[in-house]
Motif scaffolding. Structure first.
Motif, short mmCIF file in Angstrom:
data_model
loop_
_atom_site.label_atom_id
_atom_site.label_comp_id
_atom_site.label_asym_id
_atom_site.label_seq_id
_atom_site.Cartn_x
_atom_site.Cartn_y
_atom_site.Cartn_z
N LEU A 171 1.00 17.22 -8.81
CA LEU A 171 1.41 16.98 -7.41
C LEU A 171 0.25 17.15 -6.43
O LEU A 171 0.46 17.12 -5.22
N ARG A 172 -0.95 17.32 -6.93
CA ARG A 172 -2.09 17.51 -6.02
C ARG A 172 -2.27 16.28 -5.10
O ARG A 172 -2.50 16.43 -3.90
N ALA A 173 -2.17 15.09 -5.68
CA ALA A 173 -2.36 13.88 -4.87
C ALA A 173 -1.28 13.80 -3.79
O ALA A 173 -1.56 13.47 -2.63
N TRP A 174 -0.02 14.12 -4.19
CA TRP A 174 1.06 14.13 -3.19
C TRP A 174 0.74 15.13 -2.07
O TRP A 174 0.89 14.84 -0.89
N TRP A 175 0.28 16.30 -2.47
CA TRP A 175 -0.05 17.38 -1.52
C TRP A 175 -1.11 16.89 -0.53
O TRP A 175 -0.96 17.02 0.68
N MET A 176 -2.18 16.31 -1.08
CA MET A 176 -3.30 15.90 -0.23
C MET A 176 -2.87 14.79 0.74
O MET A 176 -3.27 14.77 1.89
N ARG A 177 -2.03 13.88 0.22
CA ARG A 177 -1.54 12.81 1.09
C ARG A 177 -0.67 13.38 2.22
O ARG A 177 -0.89 13.07 3.39
N ALA A 178 0.25 14.23 1.84
CA ALA A 178 1.16 14.80 2.85
C ALA A 178 0.37 15.66 3.85
O ALA A 178 0.70 15.70 5.04
N ARG A 179 -0.65 16.28 3.36
CA ARG A 179 -1.46 17.16 4.20
C ARG A 179 -2.25 16.35 5.23
O ARG A 179 -2.53 16.84 6.33
N SER A 180 -2.59 15.11 4.87
CA SER A 180 -3.45 14.34 5.77
C SER A 180 -2.65 13.44 6.71
O SER A 180 -3.21 12.80 7.59
N LEU A 181 -1.34 13.41 6.51
CA LEU A 181 -0.53 12.57 7.39
C LEU A 181 -0.47 13.17 8.79
O LEU A 181 -0.53 14.39 8.96
N ALA A 182 -0.32 12.29 9.76
CA ALA A 182 -0.22 12.76 11.15
C ALA A 182 1.11 13.45 11.32
O ALA A 182 1.28 14.53 11.69
#
Lengths: 182, 416
Positions: A171-182
């Motif tokens: 889930l790291r990729a999911w985490w990073m994506r969610a983290r970078s969303l506005a």
């Protein structure tokens, strides 16, 4: 997510305490949640929002009055024996958590690489493992959390608990994506 | 789950109390009991067992059961992992201190606590080396002879020889700790001790030469204590010592010669004389009090130690320090006026190599996060910050793009 009660070890408890919304996250799991007494006894700190300020003491005790999280101890001779056995390779909180999970068929929420490896080596019946990223993702899906709120939770874990999912976390990729969303 | 399944599972898993040497476990339990200040009888009463059973367990003549061990841990306010955790076990420093410092240890449990703390940290260091499959440097010189001359002459000769061996010249030593760790192989730990204890030294074949310094003391005192304990390595290697701050007249001969070694090692006569002469030449009115405060800062010794040393070297009149004290000279005020921060806290309580080994073991999955925190004597958050620090994330510019790089300072070069 899992149909059995979950025991949180300190690594996950610290991350959830850093969000300030740990109880809501745990309640969303829909199963009984426990922390063992050795984990409750551990002194836990998180970073202040302002890194120049002193760190803040936080406590699992704040979760207890709601009843959503309960303290648990080894009860049977088997669990005591497993606790002592695991304590040869883990610290007490990790060892006690794993021993009770093993004894009662509960799931263990831990991000610790060594604890996960030891749990993974156990013969049948195996101990189901959960991670911070799985728990938070489950909460986000279950509650339909707004991107901004999810980002706030993930940022709090990164900044205040200093945790980012390891590279091998699915889930790291999911985490990073969610983290970078506005 | 039926009973036979449980039994089968345990036979696979619960072997630690069968595998661990009962004498090692007994020694750990005894040390924890003593640390908790409990007698065997008091423990027997609380555990509802005969005193002879407690004695037998501590001697390793009777194995403990898991429920008993959990109760022992609760009674001693320890973790179960303190007793069964895999770590190096070596001959006890406490026993060494006891034979050398019998009176002091029997009178004061605080001294014994220092010995136990030093032992535990040293065992942890050895265990980290075992996990990494490395061994620390041991570049100890032969033990120097201390007879045949005066204490001052002996100390001066040994200090000169050791400076020469380490290539230190005759100037101030800015990084004494790092040099003693890397070039001599001392294991140096800083931790809080009662104020009357400056430090401790102990040696055995398994753990090597181990030193503890009181982290609560001012920097100058810590530096002096480190040189003093190094003196014990050079002159009294097989005699464990706890350095207690006593009036010079109350000190043993061993403590006096170790102090004289520290004085000569930190402030060698030739270099100090030369600097003092330079100061004289550069200031027409003569050497000032400010010069002394600055010079002491340069050598990382107290102003008192420097002035007394210069009195011994006959560069200052005998009684100068006494006169300054009588006139109300305040060192800290003088240091403030000169902008000198003479008392920075200890930056690293553990040797950097120790921390690097612990972080490396954690990153390899050989230590759990809880174990890492225990090795570093800190909490989880601080452990995570330490891991981050050793795994500095840096950015590299490549054709206009910045890429995050992880610079892993704990990683051996050979594994890249």
């Amino acid at each position: 997510m899992v149909g059995v009660p979950i025991i949180l070890d300190t690594s996950v408890a610290l991350n959830l305490l850093a969000t300030g919304a740990g109880l809501a996250v745990l309640e969303s799991l829909g199963v009984k949640c426990f922390v063992c007494s050795a984990v409750v006894d551990e002194a836990i700190y998180i970073r202040s929002d302002d890194p120049a300020q002193p760190r803040e003491a936080v406590s699992i005790d704040t979760w207890l009055p709601s009843g959503a999280v309960k303290v648990i101890d080894p009860e049977s001779l088997l669990e005591e024996e497993l606790y002592v056995q695991f304590a040869a390779d883990l610290d007490d909180g990790e060892a006690m958590s794993l021993a009770i999970c093993r004894g009662r068929g509960y799931a263990l929420a831990t991000d610790d690489r060594k604890a996960r490896r030891i749990a993974g080596r156990l013969a049948f019946p195996t101990v189901q493992l959960l991670s911070t990223s799985q728990v938070v993702q489950h909460w986000a899906v279950r509650t339909g959390a707004a991107p901004g709120e999810l980002k706030r939770i993930l940022s709090a874990i990164e900044l205040r608990a200093r945790f980012i999912p390891p590279h091998n976390d699915p889930l790291r990729a999911w985490w990073m994506r969610a983290r970078s969303l506005a | 789950m039926d009973a036979s399944a449980e039994k089968g599972r345990m036979s696979m898993e619960a072997k630690v109390l069968e595998e661990i040497d009962p004498r090692v476990l007994g020694a750990r339990l005894q040390e924890a009991r003593r640390s908790a200040g409990l007698t065997q009888q008091a423990v027997a009463d609380r555990m509802e067992m005969a005193r002879t059973t407690v004695v037998a367990i501590e001697k390793g003549e009777r194995r403990v059961t898991p429920p008993e061990l959990i109760r022992f841990a609760k009674l001693y306010l320890r973790h179960v992992s303190d007793f069964v955790g895999r770590r190096a076990h070596a001959e006890g420093f406490v026993a060494q201190f006891r034979s050398n410092e019998r009176q002091a240890l029997e009178e004061n449990r605080e001294y014994e606590q220092v010995a136990i703390e030093l032992q535990q940290r040293s065992e942890d260091y050895a265990e980290l080396e075992r996990i990494a499959g490395v061994s620390g440097p041991r570049k100890y010189p032969p033990i120097y002879e201390t007879t045949g001359s005066t204490i001052d002459q002996v100390a001066s000769d040994i200090a000169a020889a050791e400076r020469n061996r380490l290539g230190l010249g005759d100037g101030p030593i800015g990084n004494l700790r790092e040099r003693l760790e890397a070039e001599v192989g001392l294991r140096i730990f800083y931790f809080a001790m009662p104020s009357k204890i400056a430090g401790a030294f102990a040696y055995n074949e398994d753990l090597g030469a181990c030193v503890a310094i009181n982290s609560n003391h001012p920097r100058d005192r810590r530096q002096w204590s480190l040189a003093h304990e190094c003196g014990h390595l050079l002159m009294h290697r097989y005699q464990a010592e706890i350095t207690i701050l006593l009036d010079r007249r109350m000190q043993t001969a061993k403590e006096r010669v170790a102090d004289a070694f520290a004085e000569n090692f930190l402030m060698p006569a030739a270099g100090l004389n030369r600097r003092f002469t330079d100061l004289h030449r550069s200031s027409p009115k003569g050497v000032t009090l400010g010069d002394m405060v600055s010079l002491a800062h340069l050598y990382q010794v107290s102003v008192q130690a420097l002035v007394l040393r210069l009195e011994t070297l006959r560069r200052l009149a005998a009684g100068t320090w006494e006169r300054l004290v009588a006139e109300g000279f305040e060192v800290q005020k003088a240091q403030r006026l000169l902008g000198i921060d003479a008392n920075p806290p200890v930056k690293d309580l553990f040797p950097q190599r120790y921390v690097a080994l612990a972080v490396s073991a954690f990153r390899n999955g050989d230590l759990s996060e809880g174990q890492l925190a225990k090795y570093l004597r800190t909490d989880r958050l601080s452990s995570r910050l330490t891991v981050e620090e050793l795994q500095n994330r840096i950015h590299r510019e490549f054709e206009g793009d910045f890429t995050e790089l992880e610079l892993d300072l704990a990683q051996p070069l050979g594994s890249r």
